[in-house]
Design a protein around this motif. Structure first.
Motif, PDB file in Angstrom:
ATOM      1  N   ILE A  40       6.858   3.681  11.116  1.00 22.57           N
ATOM      2  CA  ILE A  40       6.210   2.765  12.066  1.00 22.57           C
ATOM      3  C   ILE A  40       5.377   3.544  13.080  1.00 22.57           C
ATOM      4  N   GLU A  41       5.921   4.642  13.578  1.00 25.26           N
ATOM      5  CA  GLU A  41       5.181   5.465  14.539  1.00 25.26           C
ATOM      6  C   GLU A  41       3.929   6.070  13.904  1.00 25.26           C
ATOM      7  N   VAL A  42       4.065   6.514  12.647  1.00 28.78           N
ATOM      8  CA  VAL A  42       2.901   7.094  11.956  1.00 28.78           C
ATOM      9  C   VAL A  42       1.828   6.027  11.731  1.00 28.78           C
ATOM     10  N   ILE A  43       2.252   4.832  11.324  1.00 26.74           N
ATOM     11  CA  ILE A  43       1.283   3.753  11.069  1.00 26.74           C
ATOM     12  C   ILE A  43       0.565   3.376  12.359  1.00 26.74           C
ATOM     13  N   ARG A  44       1.308   3.307  13.463  1.00 29.44           N
ATOM     14  CA  ARG A  44       0.678   2.989  14.749  1.00 29.44           C
ATOM     15  C   ARG A  44      -0.398   4.000  15.119  1.00 29.44           C
ATOM     16  N   GLY A  45      -0.094   5.277  14.910  1.00 25.63           N
ATOM     17  CA  GLY A  45      -1.026   6.322  15.325  1.00 25.63           C
ATOM     18  C   GLY A  45      -2.140   6.603  14.339  1.00 25.63           C
ATOM     19  N   GLN A  46      -1.828   6.581  13.040  1.00 30.76           N
ATOM     20  CA  GLN A  46      -2.779   7.024  12.020  1.00 30.76           C
ATOM     21  C   GLN A  46      -3.469   5.891  11.268  1.00 30.76           C
ATOM     22  N   LYS A  47      -2.852   4.691  11.276  1.00 31.88           N
ATOM     23  CA  LYS A  47      -3.417   3.507  10.614  1.00 31.88           C
ATOM     24  C   LYS A  47      -3.805   3.781   9.152  1.00 31.88           C
ATOM     25  N   PRO A  48      -2.852   4.151   8.309  1.00 31.78           N
ATOM     26  CA  PRO A  48      -3.172   4.387   6.896  1.00 31.78           C
ATOM     27  C   PRO A  48      -3.531   3.080   6.192  1.00 31.78           C
ATOM     28  N   ALA A  49      -4.384   3.186   5.173  1.00 35.71           N
ATOM     29  CA  ALA A  49      -4.746   1.997   4.387  1.00 35.71           C
ATOM     30  C   ALA A  49      -3.650   1.626   3.397  1.00 35.71           C
ATOM     31  N   LEU A  50      -2.863   2.642   2.979  1.00 38.65           N
ATOM     32  CA  LEU A  50      -1.861   2.434   1.924  1.00 38.65           C
ATOM     33  C   LEU A  50      -0.536   3.084   2.320  1.00 38.65           C
ATOM     34  N   VAL A  51       0.581   2.361   2.080  1.00 40.14           N
ATOM     35  CA  VAL A  51       1.928   2.904   2.297  1.00 40.14           C
ATOM     36  C   VAL A  51       2.697   2.806   0.983  1.00 40.14           C
ATOM     37  N   ASN A  70       3.735  -6.332   7.821  1.00 38.03           N
ATOM     38  CA  ASN A  70       3.134  -7.644   7.612  1.00 38.03           C
ATOM     39  C   ASN A  70       2.727  -8.296   8.935  1.00 38.03           C
ATOM     40  N   GLU A  71       3.502  -8.031  10.003  1.00 39.33           N
ATOM     41  CA  GLU A  71       3.239  -8.666  11.290  1.00 39.33           C
ATOM     42  C   GLU A  71       2.242  -7.888  12.140  1.00 39.33           C
ATOM     43  N   PHE A  72       2.357  -6.571  12.157  1.00 38.18           N
ATOM     44  CA  PHE A  72       1.568  -5.772  13.106  1.00 38.18           C
ATOM     45  C   PHE A  72       0.486  -4.915  12.451  1.00 38.18           C
ATOM     46  N   ALA A  73       0.511  -4.736  11.149  1.00 40.16           N
ATOM     47  CA  ALA A  73      -0.512  -3.924  10.471  1.00 40.16           C
ATOM     48  C   ALA A  73      -0.922  -4.615   9.184  1.00 40.16           C
ATOM     49  N   GLY A  74      -1.377  -5.863   9.327  1.00 34.76           N
ATOM     50  CA  GLY A  74      -1.618  -6.726   8.187  1.00 34.76           C
ATOM     51  C   GLY A  74      -2.634  -6.205   7.194  1.00 34.76           C
ATOM     52  N   SER A  75      -3.544  -5.344   7.640  1.00 37.40           N
ATOM     53  CA  SER A  75      -4.553  -4.833   6.703  1.00 37.40           C
ATOM     54  C   SER A  75      -4.007  -3.722   5.814  1.00 37.40           C
ATOM     55  N   THR A  76      -2.860  -3.136   6.174  1.00 36.67           N
ATOM     56  CA  THR A  76      -2.267  -2.050   5.388  1.00 36.67           C
ATOM     57  C   THR A  76      -1.631  -2.598   4.107  1.00 36.67           C
ATOM     58  N   ARG A  91      11.515 -10.001  -4.704  1.00 38.82           N
ATOM     59  CA  ARG A  91      11.064 -11.216  -4.025  1.00 38.82           C
ATOM     60  C   ARG A  91      10.577 -10.909  -2.610  1.00 38.82           C
ATOM     61  N   GLN A  92      11.297 -10.047  -1.906  1.00 40.05           N
ATOM     62  CA  GLN A  92      10.888  -9.678  -0.541  1.00 40.05           C
ATOM     63  C   GLN A  92       9.551  -8.923  -0.551  1.00 40.05           C
ATOM     64  N   THR A  93       9.371  -8.109  -1.592  1.00 45.58           N
ATOM     65  CA  THR A  93       8.120  -7.372  -1.711  1.00 45.58           C
ATOM     66  C   THR A  93       6.940  -8.318  -1.856  1.00 45.58           C
ATOM     67  N   VAL A  94       7.105  -9.290  -2.758  1.00 45.92           N
ATOM     68  CA  VAL A  94       6.038 -10.269  -2.992  1.00 45.92           C
ATOM     69  C   VAL A  94       5.814 -11.109  -1.738  1.00 45.92           C
ATOM     70  N   ARG A  95       6.888 -11.515  -1.083  1.00 45.94           N
ATOM     71  CA  ARG A  95       6.813 -12.381   0.108  1.00 45.94           C
ATOM     72  C   ARG A  95       6.038 -11.720   1.232  1.00 45.94           C
ATOM     73  N   HIS A  96       6.192 -10.410   1.361  1.00 39.88           N
ATOM     74  CA  HIS A  96       5.512  -9.687   2.450  1.00 39.88           C
ATOM     75  C   HIS A  96       4.171  -9.095   2.027  1.00 39.88           C
ATOM     76  N   GLY A  97       3.698  -9.480   0.842  1.00 38.17           N
ATOM     77  CA  GLY A  97       2.344  -9.066   0.453  1.00 38.17           C
ATOM     78  C   GLY A  97       2.270  -7.719  -0.218  1.00 38.17           C
TER      79      GLY A  97
END
Length: 547
Positions: A40-51, A70-76, A91-97
């Motif tokens: 989460i800290e890395v995504i906040r700072g670096q904004k990767p396109a893919l995880v 899904n809530e805070f970095a929807g484009s990732t 199912r959770q994977t599909v549900r969260h995109g």
């Protein structure tokens, strides 16, 4: 594009690094995290396109991470890699995109196919986001144009200014009780390519962004309004009707806001207070003058106020002095260009900069004047040297100017070194052009000898003669030694003495007159040189040749 690998096992993260063909997917930076919280800290700072993430981790599990993304970095986009063939996880994977759910051990084809799908989805959505953003900006740009036209008319159309003011008051753009105002111009730097690149080279988008930032500080408290001024070159103006607040503090806050957004600070030209709308034209001239006369050596000053009468006079004297100073370096430039010597060209360029900054004040107005003087010097030298070929030579030099333009005189930043390098390059190109176009058949020494024969009465120096014929002093000195066996000054002396021998045959001329006529201002020195060359004094020689 960046990608993040999240797994609490280092060997799995290494395996993913090796299996994915990152270059093929145009991913140039791969980040790692050992758990969900760290991710989460890395995504906040670096904004990767893919995880690419594991589902089960000791700290911050995969479902929690997916929920947060899904809530805070929807484009990732994210891909789940798991050792558990659990339908609930899928199912959770599909549900969260999530793009895909891959089981361990990981197969190269499976993960590369998943990465390809994720990258394609991210790029498609990014293009759509960019398209919507551009449309939104364009729409918002069109909307305020009518208001900007009315605001601009307040400044440059005195016939309709009162009508424009009533409309703006009726539309609640300007309060009805605004009786006085200040006008502020925000400097827009046409030479700042670095800033323009951030807006895709679109200066209109840049102006729009600056206007919006300014209005964030002006509109909520109804202090004034920022707008594009349409009455001349691209300008951003601020009409400030709340003249009670410290303008310096307000502009400092606006500038800090611009810096937070654009990482640049702007310069502001600030007029005196005047009646609204009657004195806006004068106020614009004051604000523009404040920007043109700002001291570029004071990099930390961003607010520039209209000068008082006394300060204005000093600024004018500084500008006039800058024009006069060019005469101090002109001969250096001339000799450096003629010589073509790199060291001489460099020294002449440095001399120019030293003179320019000697007074501790350099303004955009002064730089414009110095640039004009430098180009006028070039034009005169080319016409003097090349005559009929001058126009074609100047055309070549002006074409080169387009590829090597002078630094922007009214830019956000100022560098003496940039102006020195520009002047060096200008002189070097001029020297090369003159040298390349010299008429090959011409014999410089013949012309020099002819010139000496016609001007022997004058105080001729080696430097002056070399400069006149666009050759170096060394060339002149060497040629005289080769052709006549004597140096330059001895040759001039011999010409003068030969002329004196003819004049001594006239008994009506005094020795002092003859001395002056042949270029000797001291009759004793004339007699000494004459005796050294002829073997007798002028008086004895006259007796010898007397009829």
């Amino acid at each position: 594009m960046k990608a993040l690998i999240v797994d609490d096992e280092a060997r799995v993260r290494k395996a993913v690094r090796l299996l994915v063909d990152w270059d093929a997917h145009q991913i140039d930076e791969i980040l790692e995290a050992g758990n969900g919280n760290e991710a989460i800290e890395v995504i906040r700072g670096q904004k990767p396109a893919l995880v690419i993430m594991d589902m089960m981790m000791e700290s911050g599990n995969g479902i929690e991470l997916m929920t947060w993304v899904n809530e805070f970095a929807g484009s990732t986009k994210f891909i789940v890699v798991s050792g558990h063939n659990d339908f609930e996880f899928v199912r959770q994977t599909v549900r969260h995109g999530g793009i895909d759910y891959i089981l361990k051990p990981i197969e190269a084809d499976a993960i590369n196919t998943a990465v390809s799908k994720a990258v394609a989805a991210w790029r498609s959505e990014e293009e759509e986001r960019s398209h919507r953003q551009q449309q939104s900006i364009r729409l918002n740009e069109i909307k305020p144009i009518y208001g900007e036209r009315l605001l601009s008319a307040l400044i440059d159309d005195p016939v309709t200014s009162e009508t424009s003011l009533r409309r703006l008051v009726a539309e609640n753009v300007i309060p009805g009780n605004a009786g006085s105002s200040r006008l502020i111009l925000v400097q827009t730097d046409a030479g700042n390519n670095q800033l323009l690149k951030r807006f895709g080279g679109d200066s209109e988008l840049l102006y729009y962004a600056i206007v919006n930032i300014c209005n964030e500080f002006l509109q909520p408290q109804k202090k004034g309004i920022a707008f594009r001024y349409w009455g001349g070159p691209p300008e951003i103006a601020i009409l400030l009707w709340d003249v009670q607040e410290s303008v310096l503090e307000l502009i400092s806050r606006i500038n800090q806001g611009i810096f937070r957004t654009l990482q640049f600070r702007m310069h502001f030209g600030i007029s005196s207070t005047g009646s609204l709308p009657g004195q806006l034209a004068r106020q614009r001239s004051e604000a523009l003058d404040a920007l043109m006369r700002r001291n570029l050596l004071r990099h930390e000053d961003y607010c520039h106020f209209a000068s008082s009468a006394g300060e204005h006079s000093k600024a004018e004297q500084a500008a006039d002095g800058s024009r006069a100073i060019f005469a101090h370096v002109q001969e250096d430039w001339r000799m450096a260009v003629i010589s073509g010597n790199t060291e001489a060209l460099s020294a002449a360029a440095q001399h120019w900069i030293d003179e320019l900054s000697r007074g501790g004040v350099v303004t955009p107005e002064m730089l414009g004047s110095w640039k004009a003087d430098a180009l006028l010097f070039r034009s005169r030298l080319v016409r003097e040297a090349l005559g009929g070929e001058a126009d074609s030579a100047l055309a070549e030099l002006e074409l080169a100017d387009r590829h090597n333009p002078a630094p922007y005189a009214n830019g956000y930043s100022f560098s003496l070194f940039a102006w020195r390098d520009w002047s060096f390059a200008l002189m070097q190109r001029l020297s090369q052009e003159l040298s390349a176009r010299q008429i090959k058949e011409r014999n410089p020494l013949t012309e020099i000898v002819k010139y000496i024969d016609q001007n022997y009465q004058s105080d001729l120096s080696l430097q002056e003669v070399a400069g006149r014929f666009y050759v170096s002093r060394e060339y002149v000195s060497r040629k005289f030694k080769q052709e006549y066996g004597i140096n330059f000054s001895d040759y001039i002396g011999s010409v003068r003495i030969n002329k004196a021998k003819l004049l001594l045959q006239n008994p009506n001329l005094k020795l002092s007159q003859i001395s002056e006529m042949v270029g000797f201002h001291d009759v004793k020195y004339f007699s000494k040189v004459f005796k050294k060359q002829i073997g007798v004094t002028p008086k004895d020689y006259r007796v010898q040749v007397a009829p």
